[in-house]
Design a protein around this motif. Sequence first.
Motif, PDB file in Angstrom:
ATOM      1  N   HIS A  33      14.943  -7.754  17.793  1.00 17.11           N
ATOM      2  CA  HIS A  33      14.608  -9.014  17.127  1.00 17.11           C
ATOM      3  C   HIS A  33      15.721  -9.397  16.156  1.00 17.11           C
ATOM      4  N   LEU A  35      16.098 -11.748  12.772  1.00 13.13           N
ATOM      5  CA  LEU A  35      15.313 -12.415  11.737  1.00 13.13           C
ATOM      6  C   LEU A  35      16.259 -13.094  10.755  1.00 13.13           C
ATOM      7  N   GLN A  37      16.378 -14.306   6.680  1.00 14.67           N
ATOM      8  CA  GLN A  37      15.715 -14.264   5.377  1.00 14.67           C
ATOM      9  C   GLN A  37      16.392 -15.282   4.471  1.00 14.67           C
ATOM     10  N   GLY A  41      13.559 -15.691  -0.157  1.00 13.34           N
ATOM     11  CA  GLY A  41      12.915 -14.437   0.223  1.00 13.34           C
ATOM     12  C   GLY A  41      12.107 -14.482   1.502  1.00 13.34           C
ATOM     13  N   ILE A  43      10.935 -14.692   5.324  1.00 15.02           N
ATOM     14  CA  ILE A  43      11.530 -14.145   6.549  1.00 15.02           C
ATOM     15  C   ILE A  43      10.928 -14.855   7.748  1.00 15.02           C
ATOM     16  N   SER A  45      11.280 -15.230  12.145  1.00 11.49           N
ATOM     17  CA  SER A  45      11.795 -14.647  13.369  1.00 11.49           C
ATOM     18  C   SER A  45      12.622 -15.693  14.109  1.00 11.49           C
ATOM     19  N   MET A  48      13.533 -12.817  19.988  1.00 11.08           N
ATOM     20  CA  MET A  48      13.174 -11.503  20.502  1.00 11.08           C
ATOM     21  C   MET A  48      13.840 -11.373  21.856  1.00 11.08           C
ATOM     22  N   ILE A  86      18.930 -10.439   9.820  1.00 12.00           N
ATOM     23  CA  ILE A  86      18.486  -9.053   9.959  1.00 12.00           C
ATOM     24  C   ILE A  86      18.196  -8.760  11.424  1.00 12.00           C
ATOM     25  N   ASN A  93       5.284  -0.382  18.694  1.00 12.48           N
ATOM     26  CA  ASN A  93       4.659  -0.717  17.421  1.00 12.48           C
ATOM     27  C   ASN A  93       5.443  -0.262  16.215  1.00 12.48           C
ATOM     28  N   GLN A  94       6.574   0.358  16.417  1.00 14.23           N
ATOM     29  CA  GLN A  94       7.404   0.788  15.293  1.00 14.23           C
ATOM     30  C   GLN A  94       8.684  -0.044  15.307  1.00 14.23           C
ATOM     31  N   PHE A  95       9.015  -0.573  14.143  1.00 10.63           N
ATOM     32  CA  PHE A  95      10.229  -1.363  13.996  1.00 10.63           C
ATOM     33  C   PHE A  95      11.168  -0.676  13.024  1.00 10.63           C
ATOM     34  N   TYR A  96      12.465  -0.689  13.365  1.00  8.25           N
ATOM     35  CA  TYR A  96      13.494  -0.232  12.439  1.00  8.25           C
ATOM     36  C   TYR A  96      14.463  -1.384  12.226  1.00  8.25           C
ATOM     37  N   PHE A  97      14.856  -1.560  10.966  1.00  6.91           N
ATOM     38  CA  PHE A  97      15.632  -2.732  10.591  1.00  6.91           C
ATOM     39  C   PHE A  97      17.031  -2.356  10.131  1.00  6.91           C
ATOM     40  N   GLY A  98      18.001  -3.227  10.431  1.00 13.10           N
ATOM     41  CA  GLY A  98      19.300  -3.113   9.802  1.00 13.10           C
ATOM     42  C   GLY A  98      19.214  -3.597   8.363  1.00 13.10           C
ATOM     43  N   THR A  99      20.286  -3.364   7.611  1.00 12.16           N
ATOM     44  CA  THR A  99      20.282  -3.751   6.200  1.00 12.16           C
ATOM     45  C   THR A  99      20.635  -5.221   5.994  1.00 12.16           C
TER      46      THR A  99
ATOM     47  N   GLY B  42      17.238  -2.278   3.640  1.00  6.67           N
ATOM     48  CA  GLY B  42      16.546  -2.975   4.712  1.00  6.67           C
ATOM     49  C   GLY B  42      15.039  -2.791   4.624  1.00  6.67           C
ATOM     50  N   LEU B  43      14.346  -3.458   5.493  1.00  2.23           N
ATOM     51  CA  LEU B  43      12.894  -3.347   5.562  1.00  2.23           C
ATOM     52  C   LEU B  43      12.504  -2.000   6.158  1.00  2.23           C
ATOM     53  N   LEU B  45       8.999   0.274   7.480  1.00  3.16           N
ATOM     54  CA  LEU B  45       7.589   0.182   7.836  1.00  3.16           C
ATOM     55  C   LEU B  45       6.781   1.219   7.061  1.00  3.16           C
ATOM     56  N   TYR B  48       1.081   0.460   9.996  1.00  2.00           N
ATOM     57  CA  TYR B  48       0.777  -0.644  10.881  1.00  2.00           C
ATOM     58  C   TYR B  48      -0.609  -0.449  11.481  1.00  2.00           C
ATOM     59  N   GLN B 101       7.336 -11.511  15.378  1.00  2.00           N
ATOM     60  CA  GLN B 101       6.704 -11.147  14.124  1.00  2.00           C
ATOM     61  C   GLN B 101       6.655 -12.348  13.183  1.00  2.00           C
TER      62      GLN B 101
END
Lengths: 107, 112
Positions: A33, A35, A37, A41, A43, A45, A48, A86, A93-99, B42-43, B45, B48, B101
């Motif tokens: 994904h 995103l 921001q 502040g 956010i 989307s 995807m 981002i 169901n798990q998301f990991y994000f870049g900075t 970063g974000l 989690l 959930y 999302q």
Amino acid sequence: KNEVEQSPQNLTAQEGEFITINCSYSVGISALHWLQQHPGGGIVSLFMLSSGKKKHGRLIATINIQEKHSSLHITASHPRDSAVYICAVDFGNQFYFGTGTSLTVIP
Amino acid sequence: NAGVTQTPKFQVLKTGQSMTLQCAQDMNHNSMYWYRQDPGMGLRLIYYSASEGTTDKGEVPNGYNVSRLNKREFSLRLESAAPSQTSVYFCASSDRNTYEQYFGPGTRLTVT
């Protein structure tokens, strides 16, 4: 754990320039994904992707699953594009994000 | 449609106090999420909920509890706040078909 790396961290461009933001990740994912921001502040989307390329207005996102890499392009950049962009990888169901990449477009 | 709403917008707590962050969505989404955002990290989690009645830990669950009260509402509780929990908290929900999302406006929490 999946590592998500974005580059560059900060980017300043002149209005009208073509912009590329990159995202690399370390293990297989189900989707990626992009995103945005806003300075306030919030956010939203943008895209995807699970394969190929998507386009929405002046924004284009591509993904290469084999190389574990995605790019976000902004054509004809405008000051209103100034925001943090981002990348997030999706394991179901798990998301990991870049900075994030902080973009400033100067008039 | 209001989308995803969060309350409160700002909160200051003293160490050891408790509070609940509220989140609601009106888009009939099954999945809901709580994230924290810290400078330079970063974000991440926290928890959930893939559907009403289920919750699962994310990357940083310690010090938090959640409740999926019904399909619309997903709350995050800090039982005994610590300065390390100073952060901006975002709630999100996602569409099962598009996986897009939708984020709430965020809660800025300071623990002194």
